[in-house]
Design a protein around this motif. Sequence first.
Motif, PDB file in Angstrom:
ATOM      1  N   LEU A 111      10.834  -2.236 -13.349  1.00  0.00           N
ATOM      2  CA  LEU A 111      10.929  -1.265 -12.263  1.00  0.00           C
ATOM      3  C   LEU A 111      10.736   0.162 -12.787  1.00  0.00           C
ATOM      4  O   LEU A 111      10.158   1.008 -12.109  1.00  0.00           O
ATOM      5  CB  LEU A 111      12.281  -1.384 -11.549  1.00  0.00           C
ATOM      6  CG  LEU A 111      12.389  -0.654 -10.207  1.00  0.00           C
ATOM      7  CD1 LEU A 111      11.366  -1.198  -9.219  1.00  0.00           C
ATOM      8  CD2 LEU A 111      13.795  -0.800  -9.629  1.00  0.00           C
ATOM      9  N   GLY A 112      11.159   0.415 -14.006  1.00  0.00           N
ATOM     10  CA  GLY A 112      10.993   1.749 -14.593  1.00  0.00           C
ATOM     11  C   GLY A 112       9.567   2.101 -14.922  1.00  0.00           C
ATOM     12  O   GLY A 112       9.244   3.270 -15.165  1.00  0.00           O
ATOM     13  N   TYR A 113       8.674   1.109 -14.962  1.00  0.00           N
ATOM     14  CA  TYR A 113       7.276   1.382 -15.235  1.00  0.00           C
ATOM     15  C   TYR A 113       6.613   2.170 -14.106  1.00  0.00           C
ATOM     16  O   TYR A 113       5.646   2.885 -14.325  1.00  0.00           O
ATOM     17  CB  TYR A 113       6.501   0.074 -15.453  1.00  0.00           C
ATOM     18  CG  TYR A 113       6.582  -0.462 -16.861  1.00  0.00           C
ATOM     19  CD1 TYR A 113       7.469   0.070 -17.799  1.00  0.00           C
ATOM     20  CD2 TYR A 113       5.774  -1.512 -17.257  1.00  0.00           C
ATOM     21  CE1 TYR A 113       7.532  -0.419 -19.082  1.00  0.00           C
ATOM     22  CE2 TYR A 113       5.831  -2.012 -18.550  1.00  0.00           C
ATOM     23  CZ  TYR A 113       6.716  -1.462 -19.462  1.00  0.00           C
ATOM     24  OH  TYR A 113       6.770  -1.951 -20.745  1.00  0.00           O
ATOM     25  N   PHE A 114       7.134   2.025 -12.893  1.00  0.00           N
ATOM     26  CA  PHE A 114       6.539   2.710 -11.749  1.00  0.00           C
ATOM     27  C   PHE A 114       6.981   4.179 -11.695  1.00  0.00           C
ATOM     28  O   PHE A 114       6.224   5.043 -11.287  1.00  0.00           O
ATOM     29  CB  PHE A 114       6.929   2.003 -10.449  1.00  0.00           C
ATOM     30  CG  PHE A 114       6.432   0.587 -10.381  1.00  0.00           C
ATOM     31  CD1 PHE A 114       5.104   0.300 -10.101  1.00  0.00           C
ATOM     32  CD2 PHE A 114       7.286  -0.473 -10.625  1.00  0.00           C
ATOM     33  CE1 PHE A 114       4.642  -1.009 -10.035  1.00  0.00           C
ATOM     34  CE2 PHE A 114       6.834  -1.790 -10.566  1.00  0.00           C
ATOM     35  CZ  PHE A 114       5.509  -2.053 -10.277  1.00  0.00           C
ATOM     36  N   GLN A 115       8.213   4.418 -12.116  1.00  0.00           N
ATOM     37  CA  GLN A 115       8.736   5.775 -12.100  1.00  0.00           C
ATOM     38  C   GLN A 115       9.907   5.860 -13.074  1.00  0.00           C
ATOM     39  O   GLN A 115      10.802   5.004 -13.058  1.00  0.00           O
ATOM     40  CB  GLN A 115       9.191   6.161 -10.679  1.00  0.00           C
ATOM     41  CG  GLN A 115       9.331   7.667 -10.480  1.00  0.00           C
ATOM     42  CD  GLN A 115       9.521   8.006  -9.013  1.00  0.00           C
ATOM     43  OE1 GLN A 115       9.342   7.160  -8.142  1.00  0.00           O
ATOM     44  NE2 GLN A 115       9.876   9.238  -8.740  1.00  0.00           N
ATOM     45  N   ASP A 116       9.935   6.869 -13.931  1.00  0.00           N
ATOM     46  CA  ASP A 116      10.933   6.949 -14.994  1.00  0.00           C
ATOM     47  C   ASP A 116      12.357   6.986 -14.460  1.00  0.00           C
ATOM     48  O   ASP A 116      13.268   6.401 -15.047  1.00  0.00           O
ATOM     49  CB  ASP A 116      10.682   8.188 -15.863  1.00  0.00           C
ATOM     50  CG  ASP A 116       9.477   8.020 -16.767  1.00  0.00           C
ATOM     51  OD1 ASP A 116       9.032   6.862 -16.931  1.00  0.00           O
ATOM     52  OD2 ASP A 116       8.963   9.033 -17.285  1.00  0.00           O
ATOM     53  N   ASN A 117      12.567   7.691 -13.347  1.00  0.00           N
ATOM     54  CA  ASN A 117      13.933   7.792 -12.837  1.00  0.00           C
ATOM     55  C   ASN A 117      14.430   6.487 -12.201  1.00  0.00           C
ATOM     56  O   ASN A 117      15.584   6.393 -11.795  1.00  0.00           O
ATOM     57  CB  ASN A 117      14.066   8.947 -11.841  1.00  0.00           C
ATOM     58  CG  ASN A 117      13.137   8.793 -10.643  1.00  0.00           C
ATOM     59  OD1 ASN A 117      12.450   7.780 -10.498  1.00  0.00           O
ATOM     60  ND2 ASN A 117      13.110   9.812  -9.791  1.00  0.00           N
ATOM     61  N   LEU A 118      13.541   5.494 -12.099  1.00  0.00           N
ATOM     62  CA  LEU A 118      13.948   4.178 -11.598  1.00  0.00           C
ATOM     63  C   LEU A 118      14.310   3.225 -12.735  1.00  0.00           C
ATOM     64  O   LEU A 118      14.724   2.088 -12.480  1.00  0.00           O
ATOM     65  CB  LEU A 118      12.819   3.554 -10.760  1.00  0.00           C
ATOM     66  CG  LEU A 118      12.457   4.233  -9.450  1.00  0.00           C
ATOM     67  CD1 LEU A 118      11.282   3.515  -8.795  1.00  0.00           C
ATOM     68  CD2 LEU A 118      13.656   4.255  -8.500  1.00  0.00           C
ATOM     69  N   MET A 119      14.172   3.692 -13.984  1.00  0.00           N
ATOM     70  CA  MET A 119      14.364   2.802 -15.123  1.00  0.00           C
ATOM     71  C   MET A 119      15.782   2.235 -15.172  1.00  0.00           C
ATOM     72  O   MET A 119      15.983   1.022 -15.280  1.00  0.00           O
ATOM     73  CB  MET A 119      14.041   3.542 -16.423  1.00  0.00           C
ATOM     74  CG  MET A 119      14.100   2.655 -17.664  1.00  0.00           C
ATOM     75  SD  MET A 119      13.616   3.531 -19.173  1.00  0.00           S
ATOM     76  CE  MET A 119      11.868   3.734 -18.874  1.00  0.00           C
TER      77      MET A 119
END
Length: 424
Positions: A122-130
């Motif tokens: 999930l963090g691959y799409f957006q860093d703050n979602l890691m």
Amino acid sequence: MTKLLSLSGGWRGKEWRFLSYNFAINTRLEIKDLQKKIFWLNFVVVLFVAINLRAPITAIGPMVDFIKDFFKIDSADVGILSSIPLIAFGVISFLAIYLHPIKGMLIGIVCIILGEICRSYLGYFQDNLMLIGLFGGTLLMGSGIAIANVLLPSFIRAKFANKVPMMMGVYSVVMSISAIFGVVFTLPLLQYFSVPNVMAFWVFFALMALVAYMPQMQNNRLMRSKKQNGNIFEFFVNLDAWKVTIFMGLQSLISYSIFTWYPKMIVEKGFDITFGASMTFYMQLVSIPSALLTPLLISRIRNQYKFILLLCLCGCYVIGFWFLLFCDSGRVILWISLFWGIPVGGAFSLALFLISYKTNSIASAAKLSAMTQGFGYLIASFGPYIVGKLHDGFGGFDSGIYFLMIVAILLNISGILGLLAKKI
């Protein structure tokens, strides 16, 4: 003429009996063949579902430092990460008993698949979602494992009515093997793949479980209504149910704390992480025969010897923690690993045994299973976090080891009370 007709009728009668006999034999053979096919289809379900119930969790232990570096978190956060599946086990177990068994198992497998993907990518799409992906995906995965934890024993009871003891042994052994897989494969995989890819490796086993489970979807089984098992809350005021529940919780607290922190404990003794992972592997290896033999032994020996067996099992934890505090020798750590393997497998099997041994019906066993796993894993969820917090607070594992030693002593007491509990 009459005599001739009589002989002819007698021959036809014998021929008819012969044909009927052959038909009956062929029918029995066809039924046996069908039963064998159904047996192996159900056996494969138990095998592939059970292999998913420990490896995604025990894989965290050998890669603690890698996870801390990759996700930029501290030891307490890793403790929380290891506790999340246990919290999910505790909360979801109460709900799983109300699910339709066929639908529920499917939901559980799908949650495991989606959770393992989310925590890894999930963090691959957006860093703050890691971090959201890491902790949220672990929660979803843990929820799926929790559902399977509760429903798989019921599946075994339903599909293997005449082979329940054997299949419960297989179930325990496969979970022990799953725990070993999580330890053995992690470090070699980290040499070739990134941390997210190694965490996602276990999704292949979950996909295999989904494929193995698909035959259960036939004959419109998803649309069937579930027979209610009654109200689980009636067990919450039963003292004997709590005795078994506390034993399940304390043995899980110790084992999951060891799964999470034992490799790191060994590293802080001056050894490398490979040695730590190897010692965890040996511990899990010893747990396999212990998991298989403990319920067989305790079901056949006299009552007074049951208590001796219990004290020997749980006493291995106390001895191991004592030596871990004061000895830094690699040979001693090897013996500690072998000692701990006995209760890691045996205490868990004993907890499962108590669930069936202390109940009078399948419905009661299902409710007690949900209660013991619900509250038991909630108790266990504090273990990895407390050990991690003590490590950060005191700069070492000695305080955490003292804490686990006290829990091991309480485990002996709760086990004796569990054996003394009345049937529910």
